[in-house]
Design a protein around this motif. Sequence first.
Motif, PDB file in Angstrom:
ATOM      1  N   SER A 149       0.810  -1.222   0.000  1.00 19.67           N
ATOM      2  CA  SER A 149       0.000   0.000   0.000  1.00 19.67           C
ATOM      3  C   SER A 149       0.843   1.271   0.000  1.00 19.67           C
ATOM      4  N   ASP A 150       2.126   1.184   0.454  1.00 19.44           N
ATOM      5  CA  ASP A 150       2.965   2.387   0.401  1.00 19.44           C
ATOM      6  C   ASP A 150       3.676   2.518  -0.938  1.00 19.44           C
ATOM      7  N   GLY A 151       3.410   1.618  -1.872  1.00 13.57           N
ATOM      8  CA  GLY A 151       4.000   1.732  -3.195  1.00 13.57           C
ATOM      9  C   GLY A 151       5.311   0.970  -3.367  1.00 13.57           C
ATOM     10  N   THR A 152       5.802   0.320  -2.301  1.00 15.12           N
ATOM     11  CA  THR A 152       7.062  -0.417  -2.407  1.00 15.12           C
ATOM     12  C   THR A 152       6.861  -1.737  -3.164  1.00 15.12           C
ATOM     13  N   HIS A 153       7.805  -2.045  -4.079  1.00 19.44           N
ATOM     14  CA  HIS A 153       7.768  -3.336  -4.769  1.00 19.44           C
ATOM     15  C   HIS A 153       8.467  -4.400  -3.939  1.00 19.44           C
ATOM     16  N   TYR A 154       7.853  -5.569  -3.851  1.00 16.62           N
ATOM     17  CA  TYR A 154       8.482  -6.718  -3.205  1.00 16.62           C
ATOM     18  C   TYR A 154       8.512  -7.865  -4.196  1.00 16.62           C
ATOM     19  N   VAL A 155       9.548  -8.695  -4.074  1.00 16.82           N
ATOM     20  CA  VAL A 155       9.543  -9.927  -4.860  1.00 16.82           C
ATOM     21  C   VAL A 155       8.943 -11.005  -3.987  1.00 16.82           C
ATOM     22  N   LEU A 156       7.924 -11.665  -4.515  1.00 13.61           N
ATOM     23  CA  LEU A 156       7.234 -12.698  -3.756  1.00 13.61           C
ATOM     24  C   LEU A 156       7.911 -14.049  -3.958  1.00 13.61           C
ATOM     25  N   GLU A 157       8.311 -14.320  -5.183  1.00 14.71           N
ATOM     26  CA  GLU A 157       9.096 -15.530  -5.447  1.00 14.71           C
ATOM     27  C   GLU A 157       9.790 -15.424  -6.800  1.00 14.71           C
ATOM     28  N   ASP A 158      10.889 -16.181  -6.901  1.00 17.04           N
ATOM     29  CA  ASP A 158      11.595 -16.280  -8.174  1.00 17.04           C
ATOM     30  C   ASP A 158      11.328 -17.682  -8.697  1.00 17.04           C
ATOM     31  N   ASN A 159      10.639 -17.789  -9.820  1.00  9.20           N
ATOM     32  CA  ASN A 159      10.335 -19.121 -10.368  1.00  9.20           C
ATOM     33  C   ASN A 159      11.480 -19.574 -11.257  1.00  9.20           C
ATOM     34  N   LEU A 160      12.179 -20.601 -10.798  1.00  9.21           N
ATOM     35  CA  LEU A 160      13.428 -20.993 -11.454  1.00  9.21           C
ATOM     36  C   LEU A 160      13.317 -22.331 -12.176  1.00  9.21           C
ATOM     37  N   ARG A 161      12.129 -22.917 -12.131  1.00 11.54           N
ATOM     38  CA  ARG A 161      12.007 -24.233 -12.772  1.00 11.54           C
ATOM     39  C   ARG A 161      11.494 -24.064 -14.196  1.00 11.54           C
ATOM     40  N   CYS A 162      10.209 -24.074 -14.396  1.00 10.50           N
ATOM     41  CA  CYS A 162       9.669 -23.883 -15.751  1.00 10.50           C
ATOM     42  C   CYS A 162       8.649 -22.761 -15.704  1.00 10.50           C
ATOM     43  N   PRO A 163       9.064 -21.512 -15.479  1.00  8.87           N
ATOM     44  CA  PRO A 163       8.082 -20.443 -15.337  1.00  8.87           C
ATOM     45  C   PRO A 163       7.290 -20.271 -16.636  1.00  8.87           C
ATOM     46  N   SER A 164       5.984 -20.055 -16.504  1.00 10.62           N
ATOM     47  CA  SER A 164       5.191 -19.885 -17.722  1.00 10.62           C
ATOM     48  C   SER A 164       4.525 -18.520 -17.712  1.00 10.62           C
TER      49      SER A 164
ATOM     50  N   ILE B 187      18.495  -5.100  -3.783  1.00 15.01           N
ATOM     51  CA  ILE B 187      17.835  -3.913  -4.342  1.00 15.01           C
ATOM     52  C   ILE B 187      16.311  -4.040  -4.253  1.00 15.01           C
ATOM     53  N   LEU B 188      15.792  -5.167  -4.739  1.00 12.57           N
ATOM     54  CA  LEU B 188      14.333  -5.394  -4.666  1.00 12.57           C
ATOM     55  C   LEU B 188      14.050  -6.220  -3.420  1.00 12.57           C
ATOM     56  N   GLN B 189      13.201  -5.702  -2.557  1.00 14.64           N
ATOM     57  CA  GLN B 189      13.021  -6.332  -1.259  1.00 14.64           C
ATOM     58  C   GLN B 189      12.258  -7.649  -1.328  1.00 14.64           C
ATOM     59  N   ASN B 190      12.579  -8.534  -0.389  1.00 18.78           N
ATOM     60  CA  ASN B 190      11.783  -9.728  -0.134  1.00 18.78           C
ATOM     61  C   ASN B 190      10.638  -9.377   0.805  1.00 18.78           C
ATOM     62  N   VAL B 191       9.590 -10.164   0.750  1.00 19.36           N
ATOM     63  CA  VAL B 191       8.568 -10.063   1.785  1.00 19.36           C
ATOM     64  C   VAL B 191       9.123 -10.763   3.024  1.00 19.36           C
ATOM     65  N   PHE B 192       8.937 -10.160   4.213  1.00 19.96           N
ATOM     66  CA  PHE B 192       9.473 -10.782   5.419  1.00 19.96           C
ATOM     67  C   PHE B 192       8.916 -12.194   5.564  1.00 19.96           C
ATOM     68  N   THR B 193       9.799 -13.135   5.863  1.00 19.85           N
ATOM     69  CA  THR B 193       9.399 -14.538   5.854  1.00 19.85           C
ATOM     70  C   THR B 193       9.748 -15.250   7.156  1.00 19.85           C
ATOM     71  N   TYR B 194       8.782 -15.893   7.737  1.00 17.29           N
ATOM     72  CA  TYR B 194       9.013 -16.734   8.919  1.00 17.29           C
ATOM     73  C   TYR B 194       9.220 -18.160   8.449  1.00 17.29           C
ATOM     74  N   LEU B 195      10.265 -18.813   9.006  1.00 20.88           N
ATOM     75  CA  LEU B 195      10.589 -20.171   8.591  1.00 20.88           C
ATOM     76  C   LEU B 195      10.045 -21.179   9.587  1.00 20.88           C
ATOM     77  N   GLY B 196       9.338 -22.161   9.048  1.00 22.73           N
ATOM     78  CA  GLY B 196       8.862 -23.238   9.906  1.00 22.73           C
ATOM     79  C   GLY B 196      10.001 -24.044  10.494  1.00 22.73           C
ATOM     80  N   SER B 197      11.146 -24.053   9.799  1.00 24.26           N
ATOM     81  CA  SER B 197      12.278 -24.858  10.278  1.00 24.26           C
ATOM     82  C   SER B 197      12.948 -24.266  11.508  1.00 24.26           C
ATOM     83  N   GLU B 198      12.700 -22.967  11.803  1.00 20.55           N
ATOM     84  CA  GLU B 198      13.293 -22.347  12.981  1.00 20.55           C
ATOM     85  C   GLU B 198      12.269 -22.360  14.127  1.00 20.55           C
ATOM     86  N   PRO B 199      12.573 -23.066  15.204  1.00 19.24           N
ATOM     87  CA  PRO B 199      11.574 -23.279  16.262  1.00 19.24           C
ATOM     88  C   PRO B 199      10.890 -21.992  16.738  1.00 19.24           C
ATOM     89  N   ALA B 200      11.666 -20.917  16.958  1.00 22.20           N
ATOM     90  CA  ALA B 200      11.057 -19.691  17.479  1.00 22.20           C
ATOM     91  C   ALA B 200      10.071 -19.103  16.471  1.00 22.20           C
TER      92      ALA B 200
END
Lengths: 335, 293, 522
Positions: free
Chosen positions: C157-172, C345-358
Amino acid sequence: MLSRDADSCYWIGRYIERSEATARMVDVHYHAALETFLPSSLEDRYEDPESPLKWRSLLEISGNAEDFSSRYTRENDRDVLNYFCFDMQNSNSIASTWKFARENARSMREQIASEMWESVNITYLQLRDWNVDRLFLESPHEFFSMVKNASHLFQGILNRTMVMGETRDWLDLGRFSERADQTARLIDVKYHDLFPDRSDEADEADDIHTSGDPLDLHEWIAVLKSVSAFEMYRKTHNHGINPISIVDFLILNHSFPASVRHCTGRVNNCLHRISGSVVGTTFNEPERLVGRLLADLTYISPGEIISSGLHEFLEDVQSQWISIGSAIATTFLSY
Amino acid sequence: MRLSVQHITRYRYLRAVSHSHNEVRLMPTTDSNQTCLIFNITTDPEATIFHFDLPWGRVHHFDVVQAHSYLDITCEAKIETHRANPFEEMQLVENDRDFYLIRDISEYYVDFLSPTLRVPILEETDIFAQQAMARADSPATASFLIALTNLLHSEFAYVPGSTTVDTPVHEVIERRMGVCQDFAHLMLSICRRQLIPSRYVSGYLYTGTGRDSLVSGDASHAWIECLLPGGQWLGFDPTNNLVVNDKYIKVQHGRDYGDVPPLRGIYRGPAAQELEVDVRVTSEEAPELIGSV
Amino acid sequence: MTLFDGYNASSFYDEMFDGSGEPRPHYRRLFEKLSQMSTSDYNSRCHLADLTLVNQGITFTVYGDEQGLEKPWPFDLMPRIVPAAEWDHIERGLRQRIMALNLFLHDIYHDQKILNDKIVPRDLIIGAAHYRREFVGANPPGGIYVHICGSDLIRDSDGTHYVLEDNLRCPSGVSYVLENRSILTRVLPNLFQQLPVQPVEYYTTQLLHNLRSLAPASRIEEPNVVLLTPGVYNSAFFEHSYLAQQLGVELVEGRDLFVEDNIVYMKTTRGPKRVDVIYRRVDDDFMDPLVFRSDSSLGVPGIINSYRAGNVALANSIGTGVADDKAVYAYLPQIIKYYLGEEMILQNVFTYLGSEPAQLDHILKNLDKLVVKATNESGGYGMLIGPQSTAETRAEFADKIKSNPRNYIAQPLISLSTAPAFVDDHFEPRHIDLRPFILTGKDGITIIPGGLTRVALRRGSYVVNSSQGGGSKDTWVLAAEPEPNDQKTSSAAVSTHSQLQNPSTQTQAVGAGSPGWSELAQ
């Protein structure tokens, strides 16, 4: 060319030709029968048990009689037309053949002109808007014209847009193989229909000449019309309608587009263009088989065919086509 | 010891097959315990043999595209083995299990601690670990592993043909029998649950003259290697109740059988086939033929 | 009444209108043009576009849909405009990401320095579903793993671009970028006038160039490039077919190929023909039943070993999926820093990892606020949108997460930006994202300006995937504003003149000293 794409072309050619042949035959048969008052169902037949069923021979031509009677109880106009036009369980119905043609075209649409793909796709979409109710509401003839026109449109775009190359040869190969097969079936079944007792007896060939029953005449005209041959036949054989001339015209004429001889010649040319070999030599098994059939059809006389048995002759021709089909598959497509 | 292996695999097909593509993982490895001196592979029908190297061993592969009704694969190897007395390298007194709690160790060896298709990590294996712990001569890891090897050998029956390569571990536990792959998978499952990095090993065993008392599997043998707190990998063979010494020829290791199948192939044609395997391991010191099946 | 009456983007960032309801500067000309159009006129253009799509069979396949296999691709005529400066930022960010990702992939399949240096946890990589241990040590041509990448960008909503994912397999989706542009130029040609819209159609030329350069050295003169598709029932079959046609390469299925003595061939009517480069749209798992899933009938036995030996090239390479794992995504800032020494340069969306207990704990406690995703799924499958979910589905997800924490990540819900989409007879705001396509070749990185703007056509929906009711828009990246004395018209006039000129007058223009000829003389 990729073998699978060649195979797809071959089947596109066959399916579109099959839909056109079905449309022609059903159209002519339906309209011819309107004038002959043949009963169209078993219930109607009790008045004259000898009278042939209106649709029986047509179901036999397409090799579908058994399939039809397993799923329909009455051979009435509505059911039969539905069966030939829209029944998706009938793999030879007009709707089915266009569906298969489209599936094949879709799998290789990058190989054919986009207008060709569009014409197949549009016909497929149009057919989905039709059913047997609409057929009777509007007019069966209009429907059949649409199907024939779709086939011609596809052919026209093909001729206009595709380079003279292998893709085109495979499409033609399928189309003319199918047409040869359809014509041979048509004559075989109609011949049985009209001369059920004599077909196997050579010495009665003369009788066929003289057979002048108006009902028979009407039927033979229908045969000619169903391959769009009536007017051409008139021009070629101006002494009248007789079976031996019809056999000559539909099987052996070298320039009539639906004759077995003509179709065989076209297939022969396609095969030689595909392999790059000279016509008259044989480079592979399909060329050898087609070349031999073509020679037979070129040098046999209509009298010989009748005297040795038309049915046997046509059966032999059809089994040769089966061998040709499998030789094409093993040589080019699934090695 | 200087040992020779001849390993012949014969496939017979009911009808001719074609487009056969095969991978062979049969070349003995070269490491601190053994040196592979010679390795040869030939096939009938003849094929060009290609190979590539993965960090844990060499993979040979070949194609037979034309129609064929049989396929014979013959591998011959000469190996020099060095580890005469594995006990020399073991610490058999002190409790050294803390080693396995180091985060770096568990992270680095994650492949050999994680469950796999054939080696699930099951609570029901704890009972074996407890019994082995009770039997062990000392709290040292090596003592535990020796006791566990011994326990599995006594609790489970070696019954050729009783299982397939796909028999799951819990079924082996229930039925108390299996072949060398099952013994290996079961022991891997127990060790990994105890946080001891362990890996599946395919190879051969020179059974010498006492062949009645030892088994080396139908075609080739299988055992496991465990990482000991000293940092070295040592082999344990629960099928034969032995710690791996210079009579063992290691081919490759992996997470389970699926990583190191001796032969893997795919072809076009009916599935029905007959398989015959003939393995001979001989010693130059005692050249008589032993271990044929 | 104009088409924009009643348009209200409420609290979201709208691409076209600012907070006060005024069109943003880069949209102003388009706004003026469209304001002059009547509803019925616009409607008829939409109808024309739809008809073109249906007749051309531009469709996609929805799995598990009873209604029939194909649906026409929903296309919203209203273009999405990206001004030059904004695109510049996005492009720099994407270049940086793909460079780092290729270096990362090369590293984890070779020396594993980044793991040894503990920048990324080893177990996260080695334990990833798409890590291909069979491929360790193999060397793809040019060291490139990802030749074609499709990255999904969203805007908060503030106009910032985030990358949600990089599709590296067979992006269509790239076929729709090209096809959308081609339809829009036919249906609404006047919209393009006087706007410096950057072209996109050179994508296929560049892709073909890159693919050809991957061929084995002995075959580099006339390499045989093919596109491998799973077949006509694949959801992206239209795209495979379209690209094959645009690239001028054969569209093959697994059954058209075979391997003999480590060389890949395709079956043609004139016998086997060697294949040098495969643009494959089949996932790793199904590529080779000898190496991966033995039940796959889509693949080609022996093809992986042929690739490993350098006899055939694959694009993308094997094993790239490990780097588009959503848990690995969380480490991308560190990965970029490690290989390039740069800040992201292009921000990631903040991500919580299930693999980290906290972090796992935080995820489980805040399921109603977070978006939870399975790490190795794509296409909007295996996803929970917390704020729009029921207590029941949250409980279901909590169980799934607890049973395999490594397999899940969570992110705060980003309120996607909106853009006008045509609904019934007027424009309404709909959520959109952007998938640019990044090509990496031996001689560098190419990004076609724009990409696929996907739009969630259902009101309020955030799901833009075509498999789940999304549509698309043409994306216009504007060139920097042209100088006042516009050269465009004059150059067009010149070319019209030269069409009728006698060729001999043109050759006179090439002087004796022109570089082309003098080099030959030496």
